[in-house]
Design a protein around this motif. Structure first.
Motif, PDB file in Angstrom:
ATOM      1  N   SER A 221       0.827  -1.214   0.000  1.00 55.45           N
ATOM      2  CA  SER A 221       0.000   0.000   0.000  1.00 55.45           C
ATOM      3  C   SER A 221       0.860   1.261   0.000  1.00 55.45           C
ATOM      4  O   SER A 221       0.465   2.297  -0.544  1.00 55.45           O
ATOM      5  CB  SER A 221      -0.936   0.008   1.215  1.00 55.45           C
TER       6      SER A 221
ATOM      7  N   PRO B 238      -3.148   4.736   1.035  1.00 49.75           N
ATOM      8  CA  PRO B 238      -4.221   4.966   2.010  1.00 49.75           C
ATOM      9  C   PRO B 238      -3.651   5.424   3.351  1.00 49.75           C
ATOM     10  O   PRO B 238      -2.538   5.055   3.729  1.00 49.75           O
ATOM     11  CB  PRO B 238      -4.879   3.592   2.128  1.00 49.75           C
TER      12      PRO B 238
ATOM     13  N   THR C 152      -8.104   4.963   6.493  1.00 47.59           N
ATOM     14  CA  THR C 152      -8.717   4.404   5.278  1.00 47.59           C
ATOM     15  C   THR C 152      -8.105   3.064   4.860  1.00 47.59           C
ATOM     16  O   THR C 152      -8.630   2.402   3.966  1.00 47.59           O
ATOM     17  CB  THR C 152      -8.582   5.392   4.104  1.00 47.59           C
TER      18      THR C 152
ATOM     19  N   TRP D  17      -9.343   0.088   2.155  1.00 41.01           N
ATOM     20  CA  TRP D  17      -8.511  -0.117   0.965  1.00 41.01           C
ATOM     21  C   TRP D  17      -8.061  -1.580   0.870  1.00 41.01           C
ATOM     22  O   TRP D  17      -8.163  -2.206  -0.188  1.00 41.01           O
ATOM     23  CB  TRP D  17      -7.286   0.808   1.040  1.00 41.01           C
TER      24      TRP D  17
END
Length: 397
Positions: free
Chosen positions: A79, A86, A90, A94
């Protein structure tokens, strides 16, 4: 299997609730359940079950959850490579929606190792356009380029090299989990799983038949192994339908029309009474003693319940002293030591004649036991041995 589904499965294991997990990620309970079933299929093991409407995680789920942690750590690292990573708040949403499949990870690694989409496509036996599209979709998912397309092939970008390290660790962790699953699947595939109605005891014809089956099966050098389990008749039907067992010994073939089945043993119903009882007829026994009957969902239970609720004075309300039980050993103990009356097939009652008093009915009620199986050759072999064993046991009586 995609990484978002694995993240959701881990959350189910932690929360112990499909519905709560669904609420947390704004997903339906059926969607979450579907992801769990897919993971169970991939790993060839049962991870959760429902008990009284509540989800219960099984012992295996804790081991699987531990195996998921390197994958989930890799997902978090991945990520950070996204063009729009994110935030902490969040990230759960995600991660739960991240659709990167394990298969796509393997293909990305193959392209990186080969340095060419064309060569990777040939090794993977995929079309080059199909593989190119999957790599492009992965890049779009992260919002950054992972390969530089050059005349001589495809070269990893700096972000691509970081992704390669992360995805290699994810692939390795998944392979570790799958290799264990493959071993389990092979063990299951080689086993002939036989389920039987619960025997009255070690002296019963069911127990003796299964003991003889195992002995002769192993002596024959059969490459398949035998796995035995005793269940209620309802559970046997469900286990056969779901594929958890291959052969079932039960006292009714109701609901099994889709499976091959054959009569195994014909007998008649008798009453079993306390040894010290003095009543001359079954009607008197039923009137004077509490009853414990096999569940009405079984063949013997249905016949016995119909008899106990039959005509004449026996029509009176007996709801307070009729107990249904799915355990024959418990029923036998209630009759032998606690003054109850019950019903069994004669073939099941005679081996325990030293514990209970056997009383014939005034009108014969036939019963029969059956074999049902899934049609596998090994299942048919087991059925033949079971029938031969039962024939010998009956002849010895």
């Amino acid at each position: 299997m995609h990484l978002g589904a694995l993240y959701i499965a881990d959350t189910v294991f932690s929360l112990g609730s499909v519905r709560e997990t669904g609420r947390q990620f704004s997903l339906s309970a059926s969607t979450v359940s579907g992801m769990l079933r897919r993971l169970e299929t991939e790993l060839a093991m049962k991870l959760v079950e429902r008990t009284s409407g509540e989800l219960a995680t099984l012992l295996a789920s804790s081991k699987v959850q531990k195996g998921l942690q390197p994958i989930l750590s890799g997902l978090r690292e991945l990520s950070a490579l996204a063009a729009d990573p994110p935030s902490g708040e969040t990230y759960p949403h995600w991660a739960s929606r991240f659709p990167l499949k394990i298969a796509t990870i393997e293909r990305f690694l193959e392209v990186a190792d080969q340095g060419s989409i064309n060569r990777a496509a040939r090794r993977l036996k995929l079309g080059q356009p199909q593989l190119s599209l999957q790599i492009a979709n992965f890049e779009a998912l992260l919002g950054c380029r992972l390969f530089e397309r050059q005349a001589q092939g495809s070269v990893l970008t700096e972000t691509g090299r970081q992704a390669y390290t992360i995805l290699s660790s994810i692939s390795h962790a998944w392979s570790e989990m799958k290799s264990s699953a493959d071993e389990r699947f092979q063990r299951v595939a080689r086993a002939v799983r036989i389920g039987s109605i619960i025997p009255t005891g070690s002296e019963s014809w069911v127990a003796r038949c299964l003991g003889m089956l195992v002995s002769r099966w192993n002596a024959s050098g059969n490459r398949n192994t035998i796995s035995l389990v005793s269940m209620t008749a309802d559970d046997l039907r469900e286990a056969l339908k779901s594929g958890r067992i291959d052969v079932a010994i039960l006292d009714s073939v109701f609901g099994l029309a889709a499976f091959e089945h054959m009569e195994l043993l014909a007998t008649e119903m008798v009453a079993i009474a306390p040894p010290e009882s003095v009543e001359a007829t079954v009607s008197e026994l039923v009137e004077n003693h509490p009853l414990c009957l096999a569940s009405s969902r079984t063949g013997i239970g249905h016949a016995a319940m119909a008899y106990a609720d039959g005509g004449g004075e026996r029509q009176r309300d007996r709801s307070r002293d009729i107990t249904a039980a799915d355990s024959l050993p418990v029923i036998v103990d209630l009759v032998a030591t606690h003054g109850y009356v019950s019903f069994l097939g004669r073939v099941s009652a005679e081996p325990i004649g030293h514990k209970v008093r056997i009383v014939a009915l005034d009108q014969a009620i036939p019963l029969s036991y059956h074999l049902a199986h899934n049609g596998r050759k090994a299942s048919l072999d087991a059925c033949r041995l079971i029938r031969a064993a039962v024939a010998e046991i009956v002849d010895d009586r």
